[in-house]
Design a protein around this motif. Structure first.
Motif, PDB file in Angstrom:
ATOM      1  N   LYS A 118     -24.708  -8.404  -3.218  1.00 49.60           N
ATOM      2  CA  LYS A 118     -24.718  -8.530  -4.507  1.00 49.60           C
ATOM      3  C   LYS A 118     -23.579  -8.245  -5.290  1.00 49.60           C
ATOM      4  O   LYS A 118     -23.196  -8.725  -6.389  1.00 49.60           O
ATOM      5  CB  LYS A 118     -25.951  -7.437  -5.075  1.00 49.60           C
ATOM      6  N   GLN A 119     -22.669  -7.298  -4.887  1.00 46.10           N
ATOM      7  CA  GLN A 119     -21.498  -6.628  -5.640  1.00 46.10           C
ATOM      8  C   GLN A 119     -20.647  -7.909  -5.574  1.00 46.10           C
ATOM      9  O   GLN A 119     -19.938  -8.303  -6.391  1.00 46.10           O
ATOM     10  CB  GLN A 119     -20.795  -5.729  -5.036  1.00 46.10           C
ATOM     11  N   ASP A 120     -20.330  -8.676  -4.306  1.00 44.93           N
ATOM     12  CA  ASP A 120     -19.416  -9.651  -3.974  1.00 44.93           C
ATOM     13  C   ASP A 120     -19.783 -10.900  -5.185  1.00 44.93           C
ATOM     14  O   ASP A 120     -19.141 -11.537  -5.661  1.00 44.93           O
ATOM     15  CB  ASP A 120     -19.397 -10.162  -2.717  1.00 44.93           C
ATOM     16  N   ALA A 121     -21.375 -10.912  -5.207  1.00 46.26           N
ATOM     17  CA  ALA A 121     -21.659 -12.175  -6.025  1.00 46.26           C
ATOM     18  C   ALA A 121     -21.385 -11.896  -7.731  1.00 46.26           C
ATOM     19  O   ALA A 121     -21.109 -12.852  -8.603  1.00 46.26           O
ATOM     20  CB  ALA A 121     -23.087 -12.350  -5.814  1.00 46.26           C
ATOM     21  N   ALA A 122     -21.151 -10.576  -7.898  1.00 41.29           N
ATOM     22  CA  ALA A 122     -20.979 -10.402  -9.350  1.00 41.29           C
ATOM     23  C   ALA A 122     -19.501 -10.549  -9.659  1.00 41.29           C
ATOM     24  O   ALA A 122     -19.247 -10.576 -10.827  1.00 41.29           O
ATOM     25  CB  ALA A 122     -21.270  -8.719  -9.694  1.00 41.29           C
TER      26      ALA A 122
END
Length: 288
Positions: free
Chosen positions: A139-143
């Motif tokens: 999720k953090q990478d996708a942000a």
């Protein structure tokens, strides 16, 4: 007479065969059990949390009034309906729950959404918490958080993306919003002088010091995303997302505002402050 002499031999042979089969099965069973015991390793520890709280009732009424100011001007019956929220449709409330609220006012509309996911690992070599860390990292990478800057509010100075502990790659199926439109990166709709989705002059992203970033002091890990969008000639909509992980649970708070006037830009600082305040309250519930 020949029949009488043959019968004992047959009986003896059948008895020997029966004894041999029984003995072989027992030995084989013991061998299989021993092999299973030799190959079975320690099972990873289960997650700290086994159930989830009901999110529609997790936000205090006073906080909802602050987050949804338009509701205060409505009759009591309509206020009650808004503050009650709408529960997300899930198939297992011990694994995932959610709730959303929306209130319109003459000057702006506000929306709030909470998503709570309890991650379970079905791999005996990977604990629930390890799996939750992998999900959170994706999720953090996708942000696509911008590189951390010194002096940023709530920043940690740690790398914004990736996780050396897991090495998890960004998941193409994730639905976490991207900050590319709000990070102020050159060529992005959020950058000064760029154009938004409508082709009109783009609104600035989050002000300096309020850019999407990793957060300190919220659960085991947390980050904030800030996305400003506009479609066609409609007013601009800003959504602030705060995502945090505590053990094997991942919580997402999404708080958005859309002013009635096309020329107005929702205030990042106010939205971020309120979203982070709610996230802190939700995190405290896991410590009760």
């Amino acid at each position: 007479m020949r029949r009488k002499g043959y019968a004992p031999g047959v009986a003896a042979l059948l008895a020997a065969l029966a004894t041999g089969c029984t003995g072989g099965s027992a030995d084989g069973g013991a061998t299989s059990e021993a092999k299973a015991g030799e190959t079975a390793g320690p099972v990873a520890a289960p997650g700290k949390y086994r159930t989830l709280y009901e999110p529609c009732g997790a936000v205090e009424r006073s906080m909802l009034r602050d987050l949804l100011p338009g509701a205060a001007e409505l009759p009591d019956e309509q206020q009650e309906k808004i503050f009650r929220g709408t529960a997300a449709v899930t198939y297992d409330t011990d694994r995932r729950v959610g709730c959303s609220w929306k209130a319109d006012a003459p000057d702006a509309s506000h929306n709030l959404r909470i998503d709570v996911e309890r991650v379970v690992s079905y791999d005996q070599d990977v604990s629930d918490e390890q799996r939750a860390l992998e999900v959170y990292t994706r999720k953090q990478d996708a942000a696509q958080l911008p590189a951390p800057t010194t002096g940023g509010q709530g920043g940690t100075g740690a790398p914004a993306t990736g996780s050396p502990a897991t090495g998890a790659d960004p998941s193409p199926g994730t639905t976490a919003p991207s900050s590319a439109t709000a990070s102020g990166a050159p060529g992005s709709p959020g950058a000064p002088g760029a154009s938004d989705a409508s082709g009109a002059p783009g609104a600035p992203g989050a002000p300096e010091g309020l850019e999407p970033r990793v957060l300190d002091g919220l659960g085991d890990a947390a980050f904030l995303d800030d996305v400003l969008t506009r479609t066609g000639s409609t007013a601009q909509h800003r959504t602030v997302s705060v995502v945090f992980r505590t053990s094997n649970v991942i919580v997402t708070v999404e708080y958005g505002e859309q002013p009635a006037r096309v020329t107005e830009i929702p205030d990042s600082e106010e939205l971020q402050e309120k979203a982070r305040g709610l996230a802190r309250k939700l995190a405290e519930r896991f410590n009760d």
